[in-house]
Design an enzyme around this catalytic site. Structure first.
Site, PDB file in Angstrom:
ATOM      1  N   ALA A  14      78.580   5.103  20.324  1.00  0.00           N
ATOM      2  CA  ALA A  14      79.223   3.791  20.276  1.00  0.00           C
ATOM      3  C   ALA A  14      80.514   3.781  19.470  1.00  0.00           C
ATOM      4  CB  ALA A  14      78.251   2.763  19.702  1.00  0.00           C
ATOM      5  N   GLY A  16      82.751   6.092  19.806  1.00  0.00           N
ATOM      6  CA  GLY A  16      83.685   6.934  20.552  1.00  0.00           C
ATOM      7  C   GLY A  16      84.723   6.157  21.336  1.00  0.00           C
ATOM      8  N   LEU A  18      85.470   6.129  24.638  1.00  0.00           N
ATOM      9  CA  LEU A  18      85.062   5.517  25.901  1.00  0.00           C
ATOM     10  C   LEU A  18      84.452   4.140  25.665  1.00  0.00           C
ATOM     11  CD1 LEU A  18      84.635   5.732  28.982  1.00  0.00           C
ATOM     12  CD2 LEU A  18      82.410   6.747  28.502  1.00  0.00           C
ATOM     13  N   ASP A 178      80.324   8.168  38.208  1.00  0.00           N
ATOM     14  CA  ASP A 178      81.623   8.707  38.616  1.00  0.00           C
ATOM     15  C   ASP A 178      82.541   7.499  38.761  1.00  0.00           C
ATOM     16  OD1 ASP A 178      83.897   9.677  39.889  1.00  0.00           O
ATOM     17  OD2 ASP A 178      82.785  11.128  41.096  1.00  0.00           O
ATOM     18  N   HIS A 179      83.426   7.293  37.775  1.00  0.00           N
ATOM     19  CA  HIS A 179      84.194   6.045  37.743  1.00  0.00           C
ATOM     20  C   HIS A 179      85.087   5.877  38.969  1.00  0.00           C
ATOM     21  CE1 HIS A 179      87.159   8.766  35.786  1.00  0.00           C
ATOM     22  NE2 HIS A 179      88.032   8.010  36.404  1.00  0.00           N
ATOM     23  N   HIS A 241      85.130  13.768  41.620  1.00  0.00           N
ATOM     24  CA  HIS A 241      85.860  12.645  42.208  1.00  0.00           C
ATOM     25  C   HIS A 241      86.261  12.885  43.664  1.00  0.00           C
ATOM     26  CE1 HIS A 241      85.813  11.239  38.212  1.00  0.00           C
ATOM     27  NE2 HIS A 241      86.932  11.764  37.787  1.00  0.00           N
TER      28      HIS A 241
END
Length: 502
Positions: A14, A16, A18, A178-179, A241
């Site tokens: 938390a 970090g 991202l 996978d964003h 991706h």
């Protein structure tokens, strides 16, 4: 979109980057859209000693400024923090007790989502420790585990990670994120194909000459040289991706728009990929590395001069690949994918190149530069769809000119376009794994790229070409394409072919 069921989201890592830059802002946007349940809390977990108040204060810095103070206060009151050593099983009873306390105080059912926003070295340890205090058991509510990429560094490590995760969580509980799949335009690939009678009948080898997928970045490795030098373009972009994009472009129509039905069809695409053997790699794959150059008058460092990069590194910052999908729909249709850093612009797009007309009725007068139709599906930026086709130039004779017909998501007034993490977090809350990767598909993607990685490791004679920073990669990439031409996209999708914004 519907509201999710009441639950607690536990974010490991938390403190970090991202969490601060992506996850917390995405959660606030869901709050703003009234998509979070009334009974909902976020428990940040990390090693750093913080109180709930300090954690909330630190998260405030990364929240957008155009949100009302009342909404921000409501959202921040949902945030809690617990310091533990995430690698130490002895700390997990503390985590369990804190979770149940927050749930009881806020009248939240025992539904928990665990988000691993941590280094990959903890991907196997945290699930094991959660299982040690039975936080993986879904008897009294749901338990879900979100795993960030990279999912393994090669085929064997991916298989081992899958085996370890499945020792403690069931496949339907695991969400491999996978964003790219969270981007609205990626999802629109399915709608474009399967809701329009004009596209699906011609989406095959009878009408399509080749498919081209480009994901270009104008930035270099920046301050990630140490990480990137152990990753490279193949692991960073292609295995996850871009192959997922291939799966969406090439899949068969699913029986229903539902997670397993869609992911079954993506898996079939990966199973149909024609293997590239180690001794064939040089014929189908080209890799490159950016070198020192001038961009807009400024001297730009080469990759080997970046901080944290081995001065003799052979890590690829660019790669292009040609491959085939051996099934009925795509027989003989080449697919080309290309990705790299320090390219002229930032752009990701899918281009469907249709076959030329069988009889060149206007052959002597056609603009020879572009005679085949193209469908361009722009993922980012300037998101939208562009169709290129021939029209008669006004006047005498039959002179033909390529014209554009385009649609932009910006044209949808008053419609909120969710960011990738916003959409993916909401999906996980609703138990919808459609846009998450399944374990068998991840392994199959690694199975396809592993011989290429092996060839690079085992054969030093396979070249890595230098390309000046700010260019479209090594010149030899044109040799991969049958007609010797890639599409060179610009940042702008509007007025494509009229001007180029870089």
């Amino acid at each position: 979109m519907k509201q999710a069921e009441s639950h607690i989201l536990v974010i490991f890592g938390a403190s970090g980057d991202l969490t601060k830059r992506k996850l917390i802002p995405a959660l606030l946007e869901l709050e703003k859209q009234n998509l979070l349940p009334d009974q909902f809390a976020v428990l940040g977990v990390s090693r750093t000693e913080l109180s709930d108040e300090v954690f909330r204060s630190r998260m405030t810095e990364f929240l957008p400024k155009d949100v009302s103070s009342e909404l921000i206060e409501k959202f921040l009151n949902r945030l809690y923090y617990q310091a533990i050593s995430t690698a130490d099983a002895y700390d997990y009873p503390v985590l369990r007790d804190r979770l149940f306390t927050i749930a009881k105080e806020n009248n939240i059912p025992e539904n928990f989502i665990f988000y691993l926003s941590t280094p990959p070295s903890l991907y196997e340890i945290i699930p094991k420790n959660l299982a040690s205090v039975e936080l993986n058991q879904a008897d009294d509510g749901f338990r879900r585990l979100i795993v960030e990429k990279p999912f393994g560094t090669d085929l064997e490590s991916a298989k081992e990670l899958n085996r370890n995760l499945l020792d403690y969580f069931k496949e339907e509980q695991i969400y491999r994120i996978d964003h790219y799949l969270g981007k609205e335009t990626v999802q629109n690939l399915l709608v474009t194909r399967f809701s329009n009678g004009i596209f699906e009948p011609i989406w095959n080898h009878n009408f399509i000459h080749h498919v081209e997928i480009t994901s270009a970045e104008s930035l270099g490795v920046e301050n990630r040289g140490g990480y990137y030098d152990h990753s490279g373009a193949m692991r960073d972009m292609v295995q996850n991706h871009l192959l997922q994009l291939v799966g969406m472009v090439a899949m068969e129509p699913p029986v229903i728009i539902e997670a397993d039905a869609i992911r079954n069809e993506v898996l079939k695409v990966f199973q149909s990929l024609r293997p590239i053997l180690e001794d064939e790699v040089a014929n189908y794959v080209i890799r490159g590395q950016y070198i020192e150059s001038h961009i807009k008058g400024n001297l730009v460092k080469g990759y080997r001069q970046e901080d944290g990069v081995n001065p003799e590194s052979r890590t690829e910052t660019f790669m292009a690949m040609k491959f085939f999908i051996d099934n009925w729909r795509w027989a003989g249709v080449p697919f080309y994918i290309r990705t790299g850093k320090k390219l002229p612009t930032r752009v990701t797009e899918v281009v469907i190149h249709f076959k030329k007309t069988p009889h060149h009725l206007f052959g002597n007068q056609i603009n020879t530069e572009q005679t085949a139709n193209q469908l361009v599906i722009r993922i980012q930026p300037d998101e939208g769809i562009l169709l290129k086709f021939g029209m008669k130039v006004p006047g005498a004779g039959f002179r033909v000119q390529t014209v554009n017909m385009d649609f932009h998501y910006d044209d949808l007034a008053n419609v909120h376009l969710p960011a990738a993490y916003e959409r993916l977090l909401l999906d996980s809350m609703q138990g919808d794994a459609t846009l998450y990767s399944r374990g068998d598909a991840v392994e199959k993607a690694w199975d396809f790229v592993q011989p290429i990685i092996n060839a690079w490791n085992n054969n030093p004679d396979i070249p890595i070409y230098g390309y000046p920073a700010g260019t479209w990669g090594p010149d030899v990439v044109d040799q991969l394409v049958e007609d010797g031409k890639w599409r060179y996209p610009c940042k702008n999708l509007s007025n494509d072919g009229t001007y180029c914004e870089l």
